[in-house]
Scaffold this active site. Structure first.
Site, PDB file in Angstrom:
ATOM      1  N   VAL A 150       0.821  -1.492   0.049  1.00  0.00           N
ATOM      2  CA  VAL A 150       0.073  -0.198  -0.062  1.00  0.00           C
ATOM      3  C   VAL A 150       0.903   1.123  -0.144  1.00  0.00           C
ATOM      4  O   VAL A 150       0.538   2.204  -0.996  1.00  0.00           O
ATOM      5  CB  VAL A 150      -0.822  -0.032   1.274  1.00  0.00           C
ATOM      6  CG1 VAL A 150      -1.712   1.442   1.424  1.00  0.00           C
ATOM      7  CG2 VAL A 150      -1.844  -1.060   1.013  1.00  0.00           C
ATOM      8  N   SER A 203     -14.044  -5.657  10.467  1.00  0.00           N
ATOM      9  CA  SER A 203     -13.282  -4.604  10.207  1.00  0.00           C
ATOM     10  C   SER A 203     -14.024  -3.827   8.929  1.00  0.00           C
ATOM     11  O   SER A 203     -14.163  -2.566   8.955  1.00  0.00           O
ATOM     12  CB  SER A 203     -11.876  -4.906   9.914  1.00  0.00           C
ATOM     13  OG  SER A 203     -11.195  -5.734  10.596  1.00  0.00           O
ATOM     14  N   ILE A 240      -6.520 -15.345   8.905  1.00  0.00           N
ATOM     15  CA  ILE A 240      -6.112 -16.719   8.701  1.00  0.00           C
ATOM     16  C   ILE A 240      -7.200 -17.560   8.552  1.00  0.00           C
ATOM     17  O   ILE A 240      -6.604 -18.850   7.947  1.00  0.00           O
ATOM     18  CB  ILE A 240      -5.298 -17.161   9.919  1.00  0.00           C
ATOM     19  CG1 ILE A 240      -5.948 -17.413  11.178  1.00  0.00           C
ATOM     20  CG2 ILE A 240      -3.838 -16.638  10.136  1.00  0.00           C
ATOM     21  CD1 ILE A 240      -5.308 -18.352  12.226  1.00  0.00           C
ATOM     22  N   ASP A 241      -8.422 -16.991   8.757  1.00  0.00           N
ATOM     23  CA  ASP A 241      -9.631 -17.971   8.859  1.00  0.00           C
ATOM     24  C   ASP A 241      -9.921 -18.283   7.306  1.00  0.00           C
ATOM     25  O   ASP A 241     -10.822 -19.425   7.060  1.00  0.00           O
ATOM     26  CB  ASP A 241     -10.676 -17.564   9.532  1.00  0.00           C
ATOM     27  CG  ASP A 241     -10.394 -17.283  10.951  1.00  0.00           C
ATOM     28  OD1 ASP A 241      -9.532 -17.948  11.582  1.00  0.00           O
ATOM     29  OD2 ASP A 241     -11.069 -16.273  11.666  1.00  0.00           O
ATOM     30  N   MET A 297      -7.617 -23.399  14.561  1.00  0.00           N
ATOM     31  CA  MET A 297      -8.480 -22.282  14.460  1.00  0.00           C
ATOM     32  C   MET A 297      -9.383 -22.324  13.396  1.00  0.00           C
ATOM     33  O   MET A 297      -9.360 -23.092  12.612  1.00  0.00           O
ATOM     34  CB  MET A 297      -7.494 -21.062  14.559  1.00  0.00           C
ATOM     35  CG  MET A 297      -7.087 -20.706  15.887  1.00  0.00           C
ATOM     36  SD  MET A 297      -6.293 -18.998  16.011  1.00  0.00           S
ATOM     37  CE  MET A 297      -6.102 -18.924  17.678  1.00  0.00           C
ATOM     38  N   GLU A 333      -7.072 -38.980   9.603  1.00  0.00           N
ATOM     39  CA  GLU A 333      -8.132 -40.128   9.245  1.00  0.00           C
ATOM     40  C   GLU A 333      -9.474 -39.498   9.381  1.00  0.00           C
ATOM     41  O   GLU A 333     -10.298 -40.108   8.857  1.00  0.00           O
ATOM     42  CB  GLU A 333      -7.829 -41.230  10.469  1.00  0.00           C
ATOM     43  CG  GLU A 333      -7.010 -42.256  10.235  1.00  0.00           C
ATOM     44  CD  GLU A 333      -5.478 -41.741  10.118  1.00  0.00           C
ATOM     45  OE1 GLU A 333      -5.329 -41.027  11.123  1.00  0.00           O
ATOM     46  OE2 GLU A 333      -4.752 -42.357   9.185  1.00  0.00           O
ATOM     47  N   GLU A 339     -11.948 -25.441  15.529  1.00  0.00           N
ATOM     48  CA  GLU A 339     -12.382 -25.001  16.775  1.00  0.00           C
ATOM     49  C   GLU A 339     -13.813 -24.666  16.814  1.00  0.00           C
ATOM     50  O   GLU A 339     -14.712 -24.810  18.130  1.00  0.00           O
ATOM     51  CB  GLU A 339     -11.380 -23.878  17.129  1.00  0.00           C
ATOM     52  CG  GLU A 339     -12.114 -22.575  16.264  1.00  0.00           C
ATOM     53  CD  GLU A 339     -11.243 -21.140  16.724  1.00  0.00           C
ATOM     54  OE1 GLU A 339     -10.656 -21.208  17.797  1.00  0.00           O
ATOM     55  OE2 GLU A 339     -11.149 -20.426  16.130  1.00  0.00           O
ATOM     56  N   ARG A 348      -4.920 -38.517  23.118  1.00  0.00           N
ATOM     57  CA  ARG A 348      -4.510 -37.437  23.528  1.00  0.00           C
ATOM     58  C   ARG A 348      -5.041 -36.184  22.502  1.00  0.00           C
ATOM     59  O   ARG A 348      -5.028 -36.263  21.269  1.00  0.00           O
ATOM     60  CB  ARG A 348      -2.882 -37.183  23.337  1.00  0.00           C
ATOM     61  CG  ARG A 348      -2.153 -38.272  24.068  1.00  0.00           C
ATOM     62  CD  ARG A 348      -2.133 -37.747  25.573  1.00  0.00           C
ATOM     63  NE  ARG A 348      -1.462 -38.679  26.448  1.00  0.00           N
ATOM     64  CZ  ARG A 348      -1.815 -39.917  26.977  1.00  0.00           C
ATOM     65  NH1 ARG A 348      -2.982 -40.297  26.650  1.00  0.00           N
ATOM     66  NH2 ARG A 348      -1.037 -40.652  27.602  1.00  0.00           N
TER      67      ARG A 348
END
Ligand code: F6P
Length: 327
Positions: free
Chosen positions: A27, A109, A131-132, A174, A192, A227, A251
């Protein structure tokens, strides 16, 4: 072509994403090329309210393309959600003689920027920075590629220890309410099973998988969980598995904010550079309240209203393919 724009403000807003710095750099340098001044606004909308501006020249953005995070810092700003907060921000922008804005962020935003134009006529072009990858109007958002590579790298490491102990590992990634990260990470990490909010029925499939002992030919398993998945996250799935089966050792790893950090991938740097350049060009052409994105290789502008209102769909063919490849 708009002759009006002499000075623009650039800011990052919402969750940070790797590649935001490359976008800021693009920019600033595109604007400088067209003799437009640039002010950076620190901590997003909060900085607009707090009068936190810094002049950015071409050389101010040297040596940042490779950095994760955002040199302008970011924030989620409650004050800007109020008309009074936006009025104060607009007043400060006018005092700084800022004619237009480039906002690097997500849906929230874009909403703030749209309102700023409606109420105070300050034009903004948005760049998809999250990142989503959950923004309509672009195939990929800035930061997504880095995040999935980080998560994939973590899964490769988890696979080593999973294999050594013959354990089942649930890896939570996330993505807020969307499954883009989980799907890509699940496929690239050879999972899997993949749990995403857009899909039903994974829990019963997973139960069936472990009930059928003849299918337990693989000595360990990686399961990727978004998530936002409706089961309530990886720990809830671990509970269900442990209640149902006493012969599998489970785990959970929640990758968390590690996915937001790190040096952006080359792909994210190119995307951010291209979108940053296009945002300034769009402002110069007089565009307002639009998000710039790339769909099928083409640069497109999408009205904020549409970008906010529509949701991007995960590719159902990829979901089906992932299931087949997991067998
Ligand atoms: O939108 C990016 C994101 O990292 C989501 O994936 C996650 O749900 C959220 O932000 C976390 O927000 P915070 O950093 O405010 O905890």
């Amino acid at each position: 072509m708009s002759d009006e724009i002499k000075r623009i403000g650039v800011f990052t807003s919402g969750g940070d994403a790797p590649g935001m710095n490359a976008a800021i750099r693009a920019v600033v340098r595109t604007a400088a090329y067209s003799h437009i001044d640039v002010y950076g606004i620190r901590r997003g909308y909060q900085g607009m309210i707090d009068n936190d501006f810094v002049e950015l020249k071409s050389r101010s953005v040297a040596n940042i393309i490779q950095l994760g995070g955002t040199v302008l810092k970011t924030a989620r700003c409650d004050d800007f959600r109020t008309p009074e907060g936006r009025a104060l921000a607009a007043k400060n922008l006018k005092t700084q003689q800022i004619d237009a804005l480039v906002c690097i962020g997500g849906n929230g935003s874009y909403t703030g920027a749209m309102k700023l134009y409606e109420e105070h006529r300050i034009p903004t072009i948005g760049l998809p920075g999250t990142i989503d990858n959950d923004l309509y109007g672009t195939d990929f958002t800035i930061g997504y590629d880095t995040a999935i590579n980080t998560a994939c790298d973590a899964i490769d490491k988890i696979r080593d220890t999973a294999g050594s102990h013959n354990r089942v590992f649930l890896v939570e990634v996330m993505g807020r309410d969307a499954g883009f990260i989980a799907l890509a990470v699940g496929i690239s990490g050879g999972a899997e099973a993949i749990f995403i909010p857009e899909q039903k029925g994974e829990m019963s499939q997973l139960m069936d998988h472990f009930k059928d002992t003849s299918r337990r030919t693989k000595s360990f398993s990686i399961v990727v969980v978004a998530e936002g998945d409706r089961q309530g996250g990886a720990l809830a799935i671990q509970d269900r598995l442990e209640t149902e089966f006493d012969d599998i050792d489970v785990r959970t790893t929640i990758l968390g904010h590690i996915q937001r950090g790190g040096s952006p991938t080359a792909r994210d740097r190119v995307l951010a550079s291209q979108l940053g350049y296009e945002a300034v060009e769009a402002l110069r052409k007089g565009e307002v309240s639009k998000a710039v994105g790339i769909v099928g290789g083409e640069v497109i502008l999408t009205d904020f209203e549409v970008a906010i209102g529509k949701s991007k769909q995960v590719n159902p063919d990829l979901i089906r393919m992932a299931e087949i490849l997991a067998n």
